[in-house]
Enzyme design. Structure first.
Site, PDB file in Angstrom:
ATOM      1  N   LYS A 199     -46.257  24.725  -7.891  1.00  0.00           N
ATOM      2  CA  LYS A 199     -44.932  25.252  -7.524  1.00  0.00           C
ATOM      3  C   LYS A 199     -45.096  26.238  -6.369  1.00  0.00           C
ATOM      4  O   LYS A 199     -45.999  27.093  -6.405  1.00  0.00           O
ATOM      5  CB  LYS A 199     -44.324  25.946  -8.746  1.00  0.00           C
ATOM      6  CG  LYS A 199     -42.892  26.430  -8.567  1.00  0.00           C
ATOM      7  CD  LYS A 199     -42.377  27.051  -9.870  1.00  0.00           C
ATOM      8  CE  LYS A 199     -40.928  27.491  -9.785  1.00  0.00           C
ATOM      9  NZ  LYS A 199     -40.442  28.105 -11.041  1.00  0.00           N
ATOM     10  N   SER A 241     -36.040  26.151 -12.634  1.00  0.00           N
ATOM     11  CA  SER A 241     -36.316  26.140 -11.222  1.00  0.00           C
ATOM     12  C   SER A 241     -37.536  25.322 -10.807  1.00  0.00           C
ATOM     13  O   SER A 241     -37.688  25.028  -9.622  1.00  0.00           O
ATOM     14  CB  SER A 241     -36.509  27.584 -10.738  1.00  0.00           C
ATOM     15  OG  SER A 241     -37.642  28.161 -11.352  1.00  0.00           O
ATOM     16  N   SER A 254     -37.558  27.907 -16.823  1.00  0.00           N
ATOM     17  CA  SER A 254     -37.832  27.095 -15.637  1.00  0.00           C
ATOM     18  C   SER A 254     -38.987  26.116 -15.719  1.00  0.00           C
ATOM     19  O   SER A 254     -39.158  25.297 -14.817  1.00  0.00           O
ATOM     20  CB  SER A 254     -38.056  27.998 -14.428  1.00  0.00           C
ATOM     21  OG  SER A 254     -36.820  28.430 -13.932  1.00  0.00           O
TER      22      SER A 254
HETATM   23  N1  GLN Z   1     -32.253  29.495 -14.914  1.00  0.00           N
HETATM   24  C1  GLN Z   1     -32.758  30.812 -15.104  1.00  0.00           C
HETATM   25  C2  GLN Z   1     -32.394  31.681 -13.930  1.00  0.00           C
HETATM   26  O1  GLN Z   1     -31.744  31.190 -13.078  1.00  0.00           O
HETATM   27  C3  GLN Z   1     -34.249  30.781 -15.339  1.00  0.00           C
HETATM   28  C4  GLN Z   1     -35.044  30.670 -14.110  1.00  0.00           C
HETATM   29  C5  GLN Z   1     -36.524  30.741 -14.367  1.00  0.00           C
HETATM   30  O2  GLN Z   1     -36.991  30.576 -15.483  1.00  0.00           O
HETATM   31  N2  GLN Z   1     -37.260  31.033 -13.310  1.00  0.00           N
HETATM   32  O3  GLN Z   1     -32.736  32.810 -13.855  1.00  0.00           O
END
Ligand code: GLN
Length: 481
Positions: free
Chosen positions: A78, A153, A177
């Protein structure tokens, strides 16, 4: 044999038996990327020559007698984790041109174990989002349904693994994410307990919630990678000095003697009925494997999303203050009279809408006069949520839940409604708030062919139980749709 679709385990075995070389394996992955990624958009950056060079030196090391666990195995990373010499954009314009001067600890450990770093995957900008649509660079499509998002994400990593363009990948999970994109795309995703894996070299979003973990085709592969990455790191004071079990070697057996809890707050109206059905079938499979199923309650679940978005945004607003156009990344070309003007222009140009929204929200909840009403209050609710899990785990060894209330969304469906986009994180943010570990395992598809994930949650530092349950389930899973 399609080398690019091998699991990490079968790749290790094949490399050891000299059935193929790392150069051949890496070449197959690169060819798959060339063939498929024009449509999927999982990768932000691939340097073929560099990947093949790493693979060739792995082959040379093996010829010289080396036999590290991952020697010659290519992985996708990532684009928020520093790999020395490679770009690290966080899918943001503000980091344009930045090259990482050092390896994150997880990368150093995987490198030590022989891994090849083949490419960098797309994400929501700074990991803020649940669909990867917040990437400032490109759209990623779900390999299972091209008109749908891959989740986020870590959507690029999930799409790369599910799309046959990576044997395995790394993701990060601040509020879901890793687990949610794994469930949307149909791969395995593991969020380790807070403090199990070093965050050094991960570009921080919310430091009290962030964790790095594997995204793989099988639970065994997740166990293999976690075993390499986990453990105390002097560069991250929040890592604990606890022995790292041989997770992969401990897999096997059945679920006899395990009590698995179904939190009633996770099976409610609003849960897509097709998702509910797949998860119920998975629960029944676990029962047939010997687990005792009990109902439990996590009474503060309804406050989790609000608590998470207050705390995560507060931490993000502080962490993202470092991007100012001075030392690295984008700097505004607009003539500025003072340094402050330069910072403001740079940040206005460099950050996308969602990142700005979080910085504003986070600054607000930390500002004097509001701090106690929001930030302190949210910290207290976080403690209640952690205690919910502590009492649930007095009644059972692990929990089974859906990962997400819905299968993958159509591209654009949540983009204009940030509140909706936040609410869908309801089943995943709780594990981050409590610091416990969570696994997403595919449990079939909806009739339309969209993957569904089963979430397994276990107490902090009990990844072994999580992996054992996931692995047993995976062996008996009848993939239905
Ligand atoms: N969807 C969550 C957010 O927007 C989690 C994102 C993540 O785990 N990086 O913060």
């Amino acid at each position: 044999m399609e080398l690019e679709s091998l699991t990490v385990r079968t790749a290790i075995d094949g490399l050891r038996k000299r059935q193929f070389s790392s150069v051949e394996l890496t070449r197959a992955v690169l060819d798959a990327i060339t063939a498929r990624d024009g449509v999927i958009g999982a990768y932000l950056w691939v340097d073929e020559a560099d990947a093949l060079k790493q693979a060739a030196s792995a082959d040379a090391a093996r010829a010289g007698g080396a036999d590290a666990l991952l020697l010659g195995v290519p992985l996708a990373i990532k684009d928020i984790l520093n790999v020395e010499g490679q770009p690290c954009t966080c899918a943001s314009k503000i980091l344009a041109g930045y090259r990482a001067p050092y390896d994150a600890t997880v990368i150093a450990r995987l490198r030590e174990a022989g891994a090849v770093f083949a490419g960098r995957t797309n994400l929501d900008e700074f990991a803020m989002g649940s669909t990867t649509e917040n990437s400032a660079i490109q759209l990623t499509r779900n390999p299972a349904a091209l008109d749908r998002v891959p989740g986020g994400s870590s959507g690029g990593s999930a799409a790369a693994v599910a799309g046959g363009m990576a044997l395995a990948a790394l993701g990060t999970d601040t509020g879901g994410s890793i687990r949610q994109p794994a469930s949307f795309c149909g791969c395995v995703g593991l969020k380790p307990s807070y403090g199990r894996v070093s965050r050094y070299g991960l570009v921080a979003f919310a430091s009290s919630l962030d964790q790095i973990g594997p995204m793989t085709q099988t639970v065994e592969d997740a166990a293999l990678l976690l075993g390499v990455m986990a453990g105390r790191d002097p560069h991250d004071a929040t890592t604990l000095d606890r022995a790292v079990p041989n997770y992969a070697a401990a897999l096997g057996g059945d679920l006899k003697g395990l009590r698995l809890g179904l939190p009633k707050e996770y099976f409610v109206a609003g849960l897509d009925p097709e998702v509910a059905q797949r998860v119920q079938e998975a629960v029944e499979s676990c029962r047939r494997c010997g687990a005792e199923i009990v109902e439990v309650s996590l009474p503060h679940t309804e406050y989790a999303v609000a608590t998470y978005y207050i705390l995560a945004s507060a931490e993000a607003s502080a962490n993202l203050a470092r991007f100012d156009g001075v030392r690295y990344g984008h700097r505004s070309a607009v003539a500025a009279g003072t340094p402050l003007e330069m910072y403001l222009n740079t940040r206005a140009e460099g950050f996308g809408r969602e990142v700005k929204r979080r910085i504003i929200l986070g600054t607000y909840v930390l500002s004097s006069g509001y701090y106690d009403a929001y930030y302190t209050h949210a910290q207290r609710v976080r403690t209640l949520i952690r205690r919910d899990f502590e009492s649930a785990f007095m009644q059972c060894d692990a929990l089974l839940t859906p990962v997400s209330p819905d299968p993958a969304y159509l591209i654009g469906a949540t983009a204009e409604d940030p509140l909706k986009a936040y609410l869908i994180d309801i089943f995943t943010v709780t594990a981050n708030l409590a610091g416990i570990c969570g696994l997403s395992v595919p449990c079939g598809t909806t009739p339309a062919g969209l993957p569904v994930g089963l979430q397994v949650l276990a107490p902090a530092f009990d990844e072994g139980t999580l992996l054992r349950i996931g692995h047993v389930y995976e062996q008996v899973r009848e993939v239905r749709s």
